[in-house]
Design a protein around this motif. Structure first.
Motif, PDB file in Angstrom:
ATOM      1  N   SER A  51      -3.868   9.112   5.631  1.00 13.21           N
ATOM      2  CA  SER A  51      -3.788   7.706   6.035  1.00 13.21           C
ATOM      3  C   SER A  51      -4.146   7.531   7.502  1.00 13.21           C
ATOM      4  O   SER A  51      -4.268   8.504   8.244  1.00 13.21           O
ATOM      5  N   ALA A  52      -4.321   6.281   7.877  1.00 19.15           N
ATOM      6  CA  ALA A  52      -4.586   5.909   9.266  1.00 19.15           C
ATOM      7  C   ALA A  52      -3.696   4.715   9.606  1.00 19.15           C
ATOM      8  O   ALA A  52      -3.490   3.841   8.760  1.00 19.15           O
ATOM      9  N   PRO A  56      -5.115  -1.164   6.336  1.00 23.25           N
ATOM     10  CA  PRO A  56      -4.240  -2.047   5.563  1.00 23.25           C
ATOM     11  C   PRO A  56      -3.905  -1.495   4.177  1.00 23.25           C
ATOM     12  O   PRO A  56      -2.799  -1.709   3.676  1.00 23.25           O
ATOM     13  N   THR A  57      -4.820  -0.763   3.571  1.00 25.64           N
ATOM     14  CA  THR A  57      -4.536  -0.166   2.268  1.00 25.64           C
ATOM     15  C   THR A  57      -3.453   0.913   2.403  1.00 25.64           C
ATOM     16  O   THR A  57      -2.546   0.999   1.574  1.00 25.64           O
ATOM     17  N   CYS A  58      -3.554   1.712   3.453  1.00 21.97           N
ATOM     18  CA  CYS A  58      -2.529   2.737   3.712  1.00 21.97           C
ATOM     19  C   CYS A  58      -1.161   2.093   3.907  1.00 21.97           C
ATOM     20  O   CYS A  58      -0.153   2.604   3.413  1.00 21.97           O
ATOM     21  N   LYS A  59      -1.142   0.982   4.621  1.00 19.49           N
ATOM     22  CA  LYS A  59       0.121   0.258   4.838  1.00 19.49           C
ATOM     23  C   LYS A  59       0.688  -0.257   3.522  1.00 19.49           C
ATOM     24  O   LYS A  59       1.909  -0.291   3.341  1.00 19.49           O
ATOM     25  N   ALA A  60      -0.164  -0.645   2.608  1.00 20.36           N
ATOM     26  CA  ALA A  60       0.296  -1.101   1.291  1.00 20.36           C
ATOM     27  C   ALA A  60       0.798   0.077   0.451  1.00 20.36           C
ATOM     28  O   ALA A  60       1.732  -0.075  -0.339  1.00 20.36           O
ATOM     29  N   GLU A  66       7.113   5.823  -0.354  1.00 21.85           N
ATOM     30  CA  GLU A  66       8.498   6.006   0.095  1.00 21.85           C
ATOM     31  C   GLU A  66       9.479   5.745  -1.036  1.00 21.85           C
ATOM     32  O   GLU A  66      10.470   6.466  -1.186  1.00 21.85           O
ATOM     33  N   ASN A  67       9.231   4.723  -1.840  1.00 23.30           N
ATOM     34  CA  ASN A  67      10.108   4.405  -2.958  1.00 23.30           C
ATOM     35  C   ASN A  67      10.088   5.529  -4.006  1.00 23.30           C
ATOM     36  O   ASN A  67      11.139   5.948  -4.498  1.00 23.30           O
ATOM     37  N   LEU A  68       8.907   6.003  -4.347  1.00 22.04           N
ATOM     38  CA  LEU A  68       8.803   7.103  -5.303  1.00 22.04           C
ATOM     39  C   LEU A  68       9.486   8.365  -4.775  1.00 22.04           C
ATOM     40  O   LEU A  68      10.142   9.090  -5.530  1.00 22.04           O
ATOM     41  N   ALA A  69       9.340   8.627  -3.490  1.00 22.44           N
ATOM     42  CA  ALA A  69       9.919   9.828  -2.887  1.00 22.44           C
ATOM     43  C   ALA A  69      11.442   9.846  -2.989  1.00 22.44           C
ATOM     44  O   ALA A  69      12.053  10.916  -2.977  1.00 22.44           O
ATOM     45  N   LYS A  70      12.060   8.692  -3.105  1.00 21.55           N
ATOM     46  CA  LYS A  70      13.521   8.603  -3.224  1.00 21.55           C
ATOM     47  C   LYS A  70      14.021   8.958  -4.622  1.00 21.55           C
ATOM     48  O   LYS A  70      15.198   9.205  -4.812  1.00 21.55           O
ATOM     49  N   VAL A 115      -8.226   7.071  -4.343  1.00 22.84           N
ATOM     50  CA  VAL A 115      -8.630   6.511  -3.061  1.00 22.84           C
ATOM     51  C   VAL A 115      -8.456   5.002  -3.140  1.00 22.84           C
ATOM     52  O   VAL A 115      -8.971   4.358  -4.061  1.00 22.84           O
ATOM     53  N   GLY A 116      -7.713   4.460  -2.203  1.00 20.64           N
ATOM     54  CA  GLY A 116      -7.559   3.013  -2.121  1.00 20.64           C
ATOM     55  C   GLY A 116      -6.648   2.400  -3.168  1.00 20.64           C
ATOM     56  O   GLY A 116      -6.636   1.182  -3.332  1.00 20.64           O
TER      57      GLY A 116
END
Length: 133
Positions: A51-52, A56-60, A66-70, A115-116
């Motif tokens: 990511s960068a 904006p796609t990375c931010k989405a 994070e939710n899946l990681a929980k 990707v994306g």
């Protein structure tokens, strides 16, 4: 004033509570080639997130990841974060062409790549592919 023994007990309880909450979370760490190779050699389920900060796609993707990681289902998963701008060697070694790339591995075997993608269901399927074997 709280007695020192009560304060120590409260701190210990709070520490345990934080540990209990995160005990089942996937481990997220910055990418480095040695840690990645060690996780692959150990046969760990892995997701690489390229990511960068300006993307904006990375931010989405970030809150979905994070939710899946929980989830308890991914407690053994290792998520490596690669910065697209500053870790060009890693980007090249992973054969990624752009930011917002997610790559799943079961040990050293690539199981999925996207990707994306910003759809929670398909990102979950990518995560699942790393642990399915």
């Amino acid at each position: 004033m709280i007695p020192l023994s009560r304060l120590a007990g409260a701190i210990a309880a709070a520490s345990f509570a934080v540990t209990a909450v995160t005990a089942f979370a996937a481990e997220t760490r910055p990418y480095d080639a040695q840690s990645f190779a060690a996780a692959q050699a150990a046969g760990s389920p892995i997701v690489v997130e390229i990511s960068a900060p300006w993307c904006p796609t990375c931010k989405a993707q970030k809150p979905i990841i994070e939710n899946l990681a929980k989830s308890d289902a991914y407690k053994d998963l290792v998520i490596f974060e690669v910065d697209f701008d500053s870790q060009k060697d890693a980007v090249r070694s992973l054969d990624a062409r752009m930011q917002s790339t997610l790559i799943a591995f079961d040990g050293d075997k690539e199981t999925a790549r996207s990707v994306g993608d910003t759809k929670p269901d398909s990102i979950a399927a990518l995560f699942q592919s790393a642990i399915a074997q």
